[in-house]
Design a protein around this motif. Structure first.
Motif, PDB file in Angstrom:
ATOM      1  N   GLY A  34      11.660  25.035 -22.571  1.00 56.16           N
ATOM      2  CA  GLY A  34      11.679  24.043 -21.591  1.00 56.16           C
ATOM      3  C   GLY A  34      10.341  22.892 -22.033  1.00 56.16           C
ATOM      4  N   LEU A  58      13.986  15.906 -25.917  1.00 58.50           N
ATOM      5  CA  LEU A  58      12.711  15.761 -25.310  1.00 58.50           C
ATOM      6  C   LEU A  58      13.085  15.406 -23.836  1.00 58.50           C
ATOM      7  N   ARG A  59      11.926  15.452 -22.965  1.00 55.02           N
ATOM      8  CA  ARG A  59      12.369  15.312 -21.758  1.00 55.02           C
ATOM      9  C   ARG A  59      12.171  13.789 -21.499  1.00 55.02           C
ATOM     10  N   ALA A  60      12.716  13.238 -20.461  1.00 55.41           N
ATOM     11  CA  ALA A  60      12.915  11.775 -20.438  1.00 55.41           C
ATOM     12  C   ALA A  60      11.419  11.216 -20.289  1.00 55.41           C
ATOM     13  N   GLU A  61      10.522  11.732 -19.748  1.00 56.63           N
ATOM     14  CA  GLU A  61       9.239  11.214 -19.457  1.00 56.63           C
ATOM     15  C   GLU A  61       8.461  11.084 -21.008  1.00 56.63           C
ATOM     16  N   VAL A  62       8.903  11.944 -21.829  1.00 54.12           N
ATOM     17  CA  VAL A  62       8.325  11.873 -23.135  1.00 54.12           C
ATOM     18  C   VAL A  62       9.055  11.035 -23.923  1.00 54.12           C
ATOM     19  N   ALA A  63      10.380  10.980 -24.003  1.00 49.62           N
ATOM     20  CA  ALA A  63      11.003  10.298 -24.929  1.00 49.62           C
ATOM     21  C   ALA A  63      10.888   8.753 -24.358  1.00 49.62           C
ATOM     22  N   GLN A  64      10.818   8.360 -23.295  1.00 47.07           N
ATOM     23  CA  GLN A  64      10.709   6.885 -22.710  1.00 47.07           C
ATOM     24  C   GLN A  64       9.572   6.210 -23.575  1.00 47.07           C
TER      25      GLN A  64
END
Length: 298
Positions: free
Chosen positions: A15, A74-80
């Protein structure tokens, strides 16, 4: 299609650059060396030869339609932020970016074992590599690569009219990405052709353990360069370039931190000059535009 191959691997995841004086007759200083504009032009030509993949159908491929970037692993907050930075670079150099919800034609997959993922893709879906040259496939198959990318492209009429056979990879069957979450904001002559070679899709495989020490913005710029131009994965240009990021000869303290002046100027030239020029003429004109672009910003 790619997603169905790499998702099992993803589930295992926890995670001095170029400076030019403004005057036409003034010498140019490149990494501490003074040279004439003719010498600087030759340097720019050598740079394009080092970074651009071999021409296909006697053209240097680029995007004709808007980019739509997706990311998995990737988590959204990292990918964005990564997607935002790549999109910003695309707009700065003259490429178009899709607005709002869109179907991805660029997919960046973050993997724990990209070697195994690519081997499986090559074995199960070799058709995804139909527009990848044999020498490029050998490079892609080498173990230990921190990043891999390959392209789907087509020969089509100028402006995307009269599209030929579907491109391989993402360009050929975008629906095969299934319902992955997509993070997105938003006449012939001697040197001209009535057709263009267009990139229709890019698949990027990032090996997370091998890029763990690379700053996020630096990685974003590296990926942007590979996405926006049909770039040699094993490119080793002389001088400062984002393409030396993973060069074995570069120590950590000598790594580039982002796109160099040459990198950015080449991308701008690629999207400024009409794409239907022959590859030799196109690259010569790109070198001239690169020198003018760098001179303008110094």
């Amino acid at each position: 299609m790619l997603a169905s191959l790499v998702l099992p691997a993803l589930l295992a995841l926890p995670g001095p650059s170029l400076a030019i004086a403004p005057g036409d007759d003034d010498p140019i200083v490149v990494t501490g060396q003074r040279m004439t504009r003719g010498e600087a032009h030759q340097m720019a030509r050598a740079y394009t030869r080092a970074v651009l993949a071999a021409p296909q159908s006697d053209q240097n491929a680029r995007w004709a339609e808007p980019l739509c970037i997706g990311a998995i692993g990737l988590r959204a907050e990292v990918a964005q932020p990564l997607i935002d930075r790549i999109e910003a670079t695309a707009r700065q150099v003259g490429a178009r970016v899709a607005k709002g919800q869109c179907q991805p034609n660029v997919m960046i997959a973050f993997l724990l074992d990209s070697d195994a993922a690519f081997a499986r893709l090559e074995r199960k879906r070799p058709d995804l590599l139909d527009t990848t040259r044999r020498d490029e496939r050998r490079t892609l198959g080498q173990p230990g690569l921190p990043v891999r990318w390959f392209y789907g492209q087509v020969v089509e009429g100028l402006g995307g009219r009269g599209v030929g056979p579907d491109a391989a990879g993402l360009g050929g069957a975008p629906g095969a990405l299934m319902d992955l979450p997509v993070l997105n904001q938003g006449a012939a002559s001697r040197i001209n052709s009535p057709a263009q070679v267009s990139i229709k899709g890019v698949t990027v495989m990032v090996d997370v353990p091998r890029i763990s020490d690379v700053p996020f913005d630096t990685l974003s710029d590296y990926l942007a360069f590979g996405i926006l131009s049909r770039t040699r994965l094993d490119a080793e240009p002389e001088g400062m370039s984002i393409m030396s990021l993973f060069s074995p000869a570069a120590a950590a303290t000598e790594r580039p931190t982002g796109l160099s002046d040459l990198d950015r100027a080449m991308l701008k030239a690629l999207y400024k000059i009409p794409i239907n020029r022959s590859a030799a003429v196109h690259r010569n004109q790109m070198a001239s535009e690169m020198i003018k672009e760098i001179a303008a910003v110094q």
